[in-house]
Design a protein around this motif. Structure first.
Motif, PDB file in Angstrom:
ATOM      1  N   ASP B  47       0.909  -1.331  -0.094  1.00  0.00           N
ATOM      2  CA  ASP B  47      -0.042  -0.024   0.132  1.00  0.00           C
ATOM      3  C   ASP B  47       0.851   1.177  -0.067  1.00  0.00           C
ATOM      4  O   ASP B  47       0.460   2.307   0.136  1.00  0.00           O
ATOM      5  N   HIS B  48       2.130   1.285  -0.096  1.00  0.00           N
ATOM      6  CA  HIS B  48       3.121   2.163  -0.275  1.00  0.00           C
ATOM      7  C   HIS B  48       3.059   3.187   0.778  1.00  0.00           C
ATOM      8  O   HIS B  48       2.969   4.528   0.720  1.00  0.00           O
ATOM      9  N   ALA B  49       2.665   2.901   2.002  1.00  0.00           N
ATOM     10  CA  ALA B  49       2.603   3.798   3.261  1.00  0.00           C
ATOM     11  C   ALA B  49       3.971   4.575   3.538  1.00  0.00           C
ATOM     12  O   ALA B  49       5.026   3.851   2.953  1.00  0.00           O
ATOM     13  N   PRO B  50       3.926   5.549   4.116  1.00  0.00           N
ATOM     14  CA  PRO B  50       5.096   6.363   4.588  1.00  0.00           C
ATOM     15  C   PRO B  50       5.917   5.441   5.601  1.00  0.00           C
ATOM     16  O   PRO B  50       5.415   4.574   6.271  1.00  0.00           O
ATOM     17  N   PRO B  51       7.151   5.584   5.382  1.00  0.00           N
ATOM     18  CA  PRO B  51       7.977   5.059   6.467  1.00  0.00           C
ATOM     19  C   PRO B  51       7.836   5.231   7.788  1.00  0.00           C
ATOM     20  O   PRO B  51       7.322   6.133   8.409  1.00  0.00           O
ATOM     21  N   HIS B  52       7.998   4.206   8.784  1.00  0.00           N
ATOM     22  CA  HIS B  52       7.598   4.440  10.457  1.00  0.00           C
ATOM     23  C   HIS B  52       8.924   3.811  10.805  1.00  0.00           C
ATOM     24  O   HIS B  52       9.264   2.744  11.004  1.00  0.00           O
ATOM     25  N   PRO B  53       9.900   4.805  11.550  1.00  0.00           N
ATOM     26  CA  PRO B  53      11.148   4.556  12.036  1.00  0.00           C
ATOM     27  C   PRO B  53      11.176   2.996  12.999  1.00  0.00           C
ATOM     28  O   PRO B  53      11.831   2.581  13.073  1.00  0.00           O
ATOM     29  N   VAL B  54       9.749   3.288  13.695  1.00  0.00           N
ATOM     30  CA  VAL B  54       9.688   2.538  14.953  1.00  0.00           C
ATOM     31  C   VAL B  54       9.710   1.078  14.531  1.00  0.00           C
ATOM     32  O   VAL B  54      10.063  -0.004  15.000  1.00  0.00           O
TER      33      VAL B  54
END
Lengths: 402, 98
Positions: B47-54
């Motif tokens: 779904d090409h979501a934005p990156p989540h560093p966690v």
């Protein structure tokens, strides 16, 4: 003289054991291209070598599970050593030949069959021929899992099912968890997981299987009075066995790798990782619990399970059926060769008899090797598409062209 | 007890251990990969979501669990070869004589 033949034959068996079982650890990694074929067999060979050296424990009583040619402490039965051990050596030699011949034949047909079962089968056959039916430990004494039934037949029936269930559950979970992750991303990660789990299987294989040959050679040495210590084995025996199994592994049984990696299931990296993890876990858990089983049966069950667990994957049950049939006849077939060899060796008698059956082994091995050259399978074509003859032959009657 | 009894007794233990380690660990590894993709975002996910560093941190934690289990597995093989066994009686593993 007979002793030398036994040692050479035992090392030969160890070698076939190695190349027969490369597939158990590496077939999936090769099929998914996680490792290049040559790299995979080299890695597996090195790990087998290390594993073989790690096995300090003495597997001297390995044959006690199926035949009665040794006392409980590992020394050979006195009745068999009266004439310099010739009686015992002939049984062991004939048994080893039975194991090797069966290993080579199944390799030629590209069928994974258990090397331990081949060895046990050969020994059982040679023992029946040499000592009669009572010489075989069929059912143990009822105090623990023992005998041909307990150590060979039951584990062979149960272990592929266990491994298959574990791998199927693992595969199913992996695919469930990674829904929504791009395929390219998962493939890369699972390749690493696959290499790690396959390496574990190789290491465990080295520790388990090389020991058996070490035990057999040491038994022969004791029988002929060359060695007396039942608590340790000569270093050269250990080194020679470790090298033989590692070389065999490095040579790679490409025919069997192809069947396991391409023939059963079309394997994707997540499945490969699930299959190898299941194999490693089942092999380690069962050796911890003293539940003897064959790495071949476990690996095959796992790969099959990884096909069952992945929704929509194709499992070639016909290939699986052929393997199961091979497993069923491994013990009796190797036993028949072992028994025949014993009769022949006994008929000719003495050193000459041993030389005759050893020569027969060389002829049989050479013949099968030549036969294999007609349709070679090696690292270049191990991953070619598996065109199953039956599926490809959608026969269209002549003249029925449209 | 008969051989069949012994075999079945051993079999369910192997099955249990196999499921726990042989299917559980790959599942944790898969969770790690999913977490990694969640961390990377963009093309790593469908779904090409934005990156989540966690996600990355979670992934490394999960991989560490798997790695630890593999190290234990190797220790188990090596210890077995030297006639030792792994004991879990103090919760954390220790090497003891067989």
């Amino acid at each position: 003289m007979i002793l030398v033949l036994v040692v050479v034959t035992a090392l030969g068996f160890d070698f076939t054991n190695g190349f027969h079982d490369t597939a158990n650890a590496m077939a999936t990694s090769i099929a998914t291209r996680a490792l290049r074929p040559k790299v995979a067999v080299a890695l597996s060979g090195i790990l087998n070598l290390i594993g073989a050296f790690l096995s300090v424990e003495v597997a001297l009583t390995v044959s006690n599970a199926v035949v009665r040619i040794q006392n409980a402490d590992g020394t050979p039965k006195e009745s068999l050593t009266s004439d310099g051990g010739t009686a015992l050596l002939l049984i062991v030699l004939a048994g080893l030949i039975g194991g090797i011949v069966w290993n080579l034949l199944t390799w030629l047909l590209g069928l994974p069959s258990s090397s331990s079962h081949a060895l046990f089968g050969g020994l059982v056959g040679a023992t029946i021929a040499g000592l009669g039916w009572a010489g075989v430990n069929w059912n143990g004494n009822g105090s623990k899992l023992d005998g041909v039934v307990g150590k060979v037949i039951l584990p062979a029936l149960i272990s592929p099912v266990i491994a298959g269930v574990v791998a199927a559950v693992g595969t199913w979970l992996i695919y469930k968890v990674t829904v929504g992750v791009a395929a390219r991303f998962t493939e890369n990660g699972f390749r690493w997981g696959q290499i790690g789990s396959a390496s574990l299987v190789s290491l465990a294989h080295g520790t388990n299987d090389a020991q058996k040959t070490m035990g057999v050679i040491t038994l022969a040495l004791i029988a002929s009075g060359e060695w007396t210590d039942t608590k340790s084995i000569p270093f050269w025996v250990k080194a020679a066995c470790a090298l033989a199994i590692a070389l065999g592994t490095y040579l790679g049984g490409w025919r069997i790798i192809r069947t396991l990696g391409k023939g059963l299931v079309e394997i994707a990296p997540p499945q490969g990782m699930a299959a190898e993890s299941a194999s490693a876990a089942v092999i380690l858990a069962s050796s911890h619990l003293g539940f003897a089983l064959s790495t071949t049966h476990v690996a095959t069950g796992s790969i099959l399970g990884s096909g069952v667990g992945r929704p929509g994957a194709q499992v070639r049950w016909r290939v699986a059926g052929r393997m199961a049939a091979t497993w069923l006849i491994t013990l009796p077939a190797a036993a028949m060769v072992g028994a025949l060899m014993w009769y022949l060796g006994d008929f000719v008698g003495g050193v000459a008899g041993a030389i005759v059956i050893f020569a027969l082994l060389l002829v049989a091995a050479g013949g099968m090797w030549l036969r294999s050259r007609l349709a070679p399978v090696d690292h270049t074509n191990v991953n070619d598409e598996w065109d199953e003859p039956a599926a490809a032959a959608e026969r269209v009657p002549a003249g029925a062209t449209h | 007890m008969s051989n069949l009894g012994f075999a079945l007794e051993g079999a369910w233990k192997v099955l249990l251990a196999g499921l726990l380690l042989g299917a559980g660990l790959p599942a944790i590894f898969a969770l790690g990969i999913r977490s990694m993709a969640f961390g990377a975002g963009g093309d790593a996910e469908v779904d090409h979501a934005p990156p989540h560093p966690v996600g990355r941190i979670g992934a490394y934690l999960l991989f560490a669990v798997v790695l630890l289990a593999v190290v234990l597995g190797i220790t188990f093989i090596v210890a077995g070869g030297f006639g030792k066994a792994l004991s879990f009686e103090h919760i954390y593993p220790t090497i003891v004589d067989k």
